[in-house]
Design a protein around this motif. Structure first.
Motif, mmCIF file in Angstrom:
data_model
loop_
_atom_site.group_PDB
_atom_site.id
_atom_site.type_symbol
_atom_site.label_atom_id
_atom_site.label_comp_id
_atom_site.label_asym_id
_atom_site.label_seq_id
_atom_site.Cartn_x
_atom_site.Cartn_y
_atom_site.Cartn_z
ATOM 1 N N UNK A 1 0.853 -1.002 0.182
ATOM 2 C CA UNK A 1 -0.153 -0.230 0.109
ATOM 3 C C UNK A 1 0.820 1.268 -0.102
ATOM 4 N N UNK A 2 1.999 1.048 0.097
ATOM 5 C CA UNK A 2 2.925 2.574 0.772
ATOM 6 C C UNK A 2 2.848 3.037 -1.119
ATOM 7 N N UNK A 3 3.209 4.337 -0.888
ATOM 8 C CA UNK A 3 3.268 5.158 -2.215
ATOM 9 C C UNK A 3 2.459 6.278 -2.960
ATOM 10 N N UNK A 4 3.215 6.454 -3.798
ATOM 11 C CA UNK A 4 1.526 7.352 -4.183
ATOM 12 C C UNK A 4 0.703 6.380 -5.247
ATOM 13 N N UNK A 5 -0.640 6.895 -5.146
ATOM 14 C CA UNK A 5 -2.311 6.525 -5.521
ATOM 15 C C UNK A 5 -3.026 7.381 -5.841
ATOM 16 N N UNK A 6 -3.245 7.257 -7.872
ATOM 17 C CA UNK A 6 -4.054 8.462 -8.492
ATOM 18 C C UNK A 6 -5.277 7.522 -7.909
ATOM 19 N N UNK B 1 -5.160 12.557 -5.107
ATOM 20 C CA UNK B 1 -3.671 11.705 -5.465
ATOM 21 C C UNK B 1 -3.632 11.425 -3.434
ATOM 22 N N UNK B 2 -3.707 10.284 -3.194
ATOM 23 C CA UNK B 2 -2.953 9.694 -1.898
ATOM 24 C C UNK B 2 -1.784 9.564 -1.749
#
Length: 150
Positions: free
Chosen positions: A32-37, A51-52
């Protein structure tokens, strides 16, 4: 060299205990770690509604992060087709978020409105795919997560 010269000139003493501890180790990163749209599942143009950014390690029940809302978020919350042209007071909002996760599921909690109501993103992991829903009060809409391109 320059920093040593500045220390001599300014008479500043460096903190001998500064910096990482010798026994410090980096925690591993979870899936789950990281940058998401965040994208509405029914949006064929795949516009990011928000963005999370998530900080999370394997085995942790809770993580932290931040979010930024984009213009298509207004369409998402209004239940409209995602056009990216709707207007609302949420455009450009951002802040901190909380993460609750286990090996297969993740819930992201954030409060983008002045009334302090919790908005939730609930995701289920299936292989590399993350699908779920955006939920606030009695409203729910299907969404998916996609990694932000590097």
């Amino acid at each position: 060299m320059l920093s040593a010269l500045l220390v001599l000139l300014m008479g500043v003493q460096l903190d001998p205990g500064a910096g990482p501890d010798r026994d410090a180790r980096a925690l591993p990163l979870s899936v789950y770690h990281g940058n998401w749209r965040v994208i509405a599942a029914d949006d064929k143009s795949q516009q990011a509604t928000m963005r999370i950014d998530i900080q999370h390690s394997p085995g942790e029940r809770e993580g932290t992060g931040s979010y930024a809302l984009f213009q298509p978020f207004c369409d998402l919350t209004a239940g409209m087709k995602i056009t990216g042209t709707a207007d609302c007071e949420l455009i450009g909002q951002g802040g901190e978020l909380a993460v609750r996760a286990d090996a297969r599921r993740m819930t992201v909690i954030f409060m983008p409105t002045a009334d302090g109501i919790e908005h939730r993103l609930r995701f289920r992991r299936s292989g590399r795919e993350m699908t779920g829903s955006y939920e606030v009060a009695d409203y729910r809409r299907r969404v998916r997560l996609e990694r932000v391109p590097e």
